[in-house]
Design a protein around this motif. Structure first.
Motif, PDB file in Angstrom:
ATOM      1  N   GLU A 128       0.971  -1.056  -0.045  1.00  0.00           N
ATOM      2  CA  GLU A 128       0.053   0.100  -0.081  1.00  0.00           C
ATOM      3  C   GLU A 128       0.835   1.261   0.082  1.00  0.00           C
ATOM      4  O   GLU A 128       1.741   1.408   0.841  1.00  0.00           O
ATOM      5  CB  GLU A 128      -0.863  -0.019   1.165  1.00  0.00           C
ATOM      6  CG  GLU A 128      -1.822  -1.175   1.333  1.00  0.00           C
ATOM      7  CD  GLU A 128      -2.772  -1.213   2.412  1.00  0.00           C
ATOM      8  OE1 GLU A 128      -2.659  -0.367   3.461  1.00  0.00           O
ATOM      9  OE2 GLU A 128      -3.748  -1.852   2.915  1.00  0.00           O
ATOM     10  N   VAL A 129       0.647   2.145  -0.772  1.00  0.00           N
ATOM     11  CA  VAL A 129       1.555   3.325  -1.059  1.00  0.00           C
ATOM     12  C   VAL A 129       0.618   4.556  -1.286  1.00  0.00           C
ATOM     13  O   VAL A 129      -0.464   4.653  -1.915  1.00  0.00           O
ATOM     14  CB  VAL A 129       2.208   3.532  -2.108  1.00  0.00           C
ATOM     15  CG1 VAL A 129       3.176   4.712  -2.332  1.00  0.00           C
ATOM     16  CG2 VAL A 129       3.095   2.047  -2.600  1.00  0.00           C
ATOM     17  N   THR A 130       0.437   5.567  -0.022  1.00  0.00           N
ATOM     18  CA  THR A 130      -0.401   6.657   0.115  1.00  0.00           C
ATOM     19  C   THR A 130       0.310   7.820   0.551  1.00  0.00           C
ATOM     20  O   THR A 130       1.528   7.711   0.799  1.00  0.00           O
ATOM     21  CB  THR A 130      -1.609   6.204   1.081  1.00  0.00           C
ATOM     22  OG1 THR A 130      -0.802   6.052   2.492  1.00  0.00           O
ATOM     23  CG2 THR A 130      -2.289   5.105   0.798  1.00  0.00           C
ATOM     24  N   GLY A 131      -0.249   9.052   0.231  1.00  0.00           N
ATOM     25  CA  GLY A 131       0.263  10.300   0.575  1.00  0.00           C
ATOM     26  C   GLY A 131       1.291  10.672  -0.096  1.00  0.00           C
ATOM     27  O   GLY A 131       2.423  11.254   0.635  1.00  0.00           O
ATOM     28  N   THR A 132       1.781  10.014  -1.243  1.00  0.00           N
ATOM     29  CA  THR A 132       2.880  10.734  -2.070  1.00  0.00           C
ATOM     30  C   THR A 132       2.850  12.149  -2.260  1.00  0.00           C
ATOM     31  O   THR A 132       1.904  12.780  -2.843  1.00  0.00           O
ATOM     32  CB  THR A 132       3.018  10.030  -3.333  1.00  0.00           C
ATOM     33  OG1 THR A 132       2.628   8.426  -3.170  1.00  0.00           O
ATOM     34  CG2 THR A 132       4.228  10.403  -4.192  1.00  0.00           C
ATOM     35  N   ARG A 133       4.026  12.625  -2.000  1.00  0.00           N
ATOM     36  CA  ARG A 133       4.334  14.111  -1.925  1.00  0.00           C
ATOM     37  C   ARG A 133       5.721  14.510  -2.469  1.00  0.00           C
ATOM     38  O   ARG A 133       6.569  14.057  -1.820  1.00  0.00           O
ATOM     39  CB  ARG A 133       4.027  14.803  -0.629  1.00  0.00           C
ATOM     40  CG  ARG A 133       4.032  16.411  -0.819  1.00  0.00           C
ATOM     41  CD  ARG A 133       3.696  16.971   0.718  1.00  0.00           C
ATOM     42  NE  ARG A 133       4.604  16.737   1.456  1.00  0.00           N
ATOM     43  CZ  ARG A 133       5.596  17.672   2.050  1.00  0.00           C
ATOM     44  NH1 ARG A 133       5.509  18.641   1.503  1.00  0.00           N
ATOM     45  NH2 ARG A 133       6.504  17.476   2.989  1.00  0.00           N
ATOM     46  N   LEU A 134       5.792  15.248  -3.641  1.00  0.00           N
ATOM     47  CA  LEU A 134       6.886  15.442  -4.214  1.00  0.00           C
ATOM     48  C   LEU A 134       7.652  16.527  -3.196  1.00  0.00           C
ATOM     49  O   LEU A 134       7.102  17.613  -3.036  1.00  0.00           O
ATOM     50  CB  LEU A 134       6.660  16.085  -5.761  1.00  0.00           C
ATOM     51  CG  LEU A 134       8.355  16.498  -6.180  1.00  0.00           C
ATOM     52  CD1 LEU A 134       8.906  15.361  -6.655  1.00  0.00           C
ATOM     53  CD2 LEU A 134       7.664  17.220  -7.518  1.00  0.00           C
ATOM     54  N   LEU A 135       8.985  16.310  -2.868  1.00  0.00           N
ATOM     55  CA  LEU A 135       9.588  17.264  -1.980  1.00  0.00           C
ATOM     56  C   LEU A 135      10.643  18.089  -3.011  1.00  0.00           C
ATOM     57  O   LEU A 135      10.618  19.204  -2.695  1.00  0.00           O
ATOM     58  CB  LEU A 135      10.473  16.569  -0.895  1.00  0.00           C
ATOM     59  CG  LEU A 135       9.740  15.549  -0.062  1.00  0.00           C
ATOM     60  CD1 LEU A 135      10.513  15.032   0.852  1.00  0.00           C
ATOM     61  CD2 LEU A 135       8.717  16.612   0.668  1.00  0.00           C
ATOM     62  N   ASP A 136      11.068  17.584  -3.990  1.00  0.00           N
ATOM     63  CA  ASP A 136      12.125  18.064  -4.926  1.00  0.00           C
ATOM     64  C   ASP A 136      12.072  17.326  -6.030  1.00  0.00           C
ATOM     65  O   ASP A 136      12.137  16.164  -6.124  1.00  0.00           O
ATOM     66  CB  ASP A 136      13.379  18.229  -4.153  1.00  0.00           C
ATOM     67  CG  ASP A 136      14.215  18.954  -5.119  1.00  0.00           C
ATOM     68  OD1 ASP A 136      14.052  20.189  -5.513  1.00  0.00           O
ATOM     69  OD2 ASP A 136      15.367  18.796  -5.115  1.00  0.00           O
ATOM     70  N   GLY A 137      12.220  17.981  -7.257  1.00  0.00           N
ATOM     71  CA  GLY A 137      12.590  17.324  -8.453  1.00  0.00           C
ATOM     72  C   GLY A 137      13.418  18.239  -9.223  1.00  0.00           C
ATOM     73  O   GLY A 137      13.441  19.333  -9.446  1.00  0.00           O
ATOM     74  N   GLU A 138      14.389  17.488  -9.597  1.00  0.00           N
ATOM     75  CA  GLU A 138      15.666  18.132 -10.411  1.00  0.00           C
ATOM     76  C   GLU A 138      15.839  17.540 -11.900  1.00  0.00           C
ATOM     77  O   GLU A 138      15.760  16.381 -11.973  1.00  0.00           O
ATOM     78  CB  GLU A 138      16.883  18.063  -9.576  1.00  0.00           C
ATOM     79  CG  GLU A 138      16.976  18.935  -8.312  1.00  0.00           C
ATOM     80  CD  GLU A 138      18.492  18.669  -8.049  1.00  0.00           C
ATOM     81  OE1 GLU A 138      19.326  18.388  -8.621  1.00  0.00           O
ATOM     82  OE2 GLU A 138      18.930  18.849  -6.636  1.00  0.00           O
ATOM     83  N   ILE A 139      15.694  18.242 -12.872  1.00  0.00           N
ATOM     84  CA  ILE A 139      15.494  17.947 -14.115  1.00  0.00           C
ATOM     85  C   ILE A 139      17.093  17.817 -14.661  1.00  0.00           C
ATOM     86  O   ILE A 139      17.832  18.721 -14.531  1.00  0.00           O
ATOM     87  CB  ILE A 139      14.985  18.854 -15.094  1.00  0.00           C
ATOM     88  CG1 ILE A 139      13.419  19.131 -14.409  1.00  0.00           C
ATOM     89  CG2 ILE A 139      15.200  18.519 -16.689  1.00  0.00           C
ATOM     90  CD1 ILE A 139      12.890  20.293 -15.332  1.00  0.00           C
TER      91      ILE A 139
END
Length: 173
Positions: free
Chosen positions: A95-106
């Motif tokens: 079960e995977v819930t509450g996914t939240r991106l903290l940072d994304g670097e291209i």
């Protein structure tokens, strides 16, 4: 291939960093790691990457093969299906819930053979729990404490088709 079990516990990016627009970074979670080559990405593209992160994690946690197929390439889908099948065979459910991106670097973006590609270092948190399929007992993870993960996600779309990105690779960072 254990796409969602490799977790990093030492965050290397700042929370809520910003989208990359040349050198400045407006709100949204992205910052450039290196100059992009051959393809300019827009805030709309970056929003699509963040949306796909959440959609994939949610679909994986719900074992939703149709949704996974819609947002991934056949190769990525085969890895996800294999992992879901392995879990089911061993009486587990992830079960995977509450996914939240903290940072994304291209890290790079390019065009090749009529396709646009973008690779993004995704640093995110999610509540990731492995449960016994029969009893619901927690086998691994925490139902309350999110885990931190950093992975390199590569996205692909036909060149010139705005907004139709799919996940084409996920690897440990």
């Amino acid at each position: 291939m254990r796409l969602f079990r490799s977790r990093s516990t030492s965050p290397s990016f700042g929370a809520d960093r910003a989208y990359a627009q040349e050198v400045s970074a407006p709100p949204g979670g992205y910052a450039p790691a290196a100059p992009m080559t051959g393809l300019a990405l827009t805030p709309s593209d970056q929003s699509a990457f963040e949306r796909l992160l959440g959609e994939l994690q949610d679909a994986f946690g719900h074992e939703d093969y149709a949704r996974l197929r819609a947002i991934t390439t056949p190769e990525v889908m085969s890895y996800l299906a294999e992992e879901l099948s392995d879990n089911a065979t061993h009486g587990r459910r992830n079960e995977v819930t509450g996914t939240r991106l903290l940072d994304g670097e291209i890290s790079e973006a390019w065009q090749e053979d009529g396709q646009d590609y973008a690779t993004v270092a995704m640093h995110y948190e999610s509540v990731d729990v492995m449960r016994d399929r029969a009893t619901g007992a927690v086998l691994a993870g925490s139902t309350h404490e999110p885990t931190m993960t950093t992975e390199l996600w590569t996205f692909v779309r036909p060149s010139g088709s705005w907004g139709s990105w799919k996940v084409s690779a996920i690897q440990e960072a």
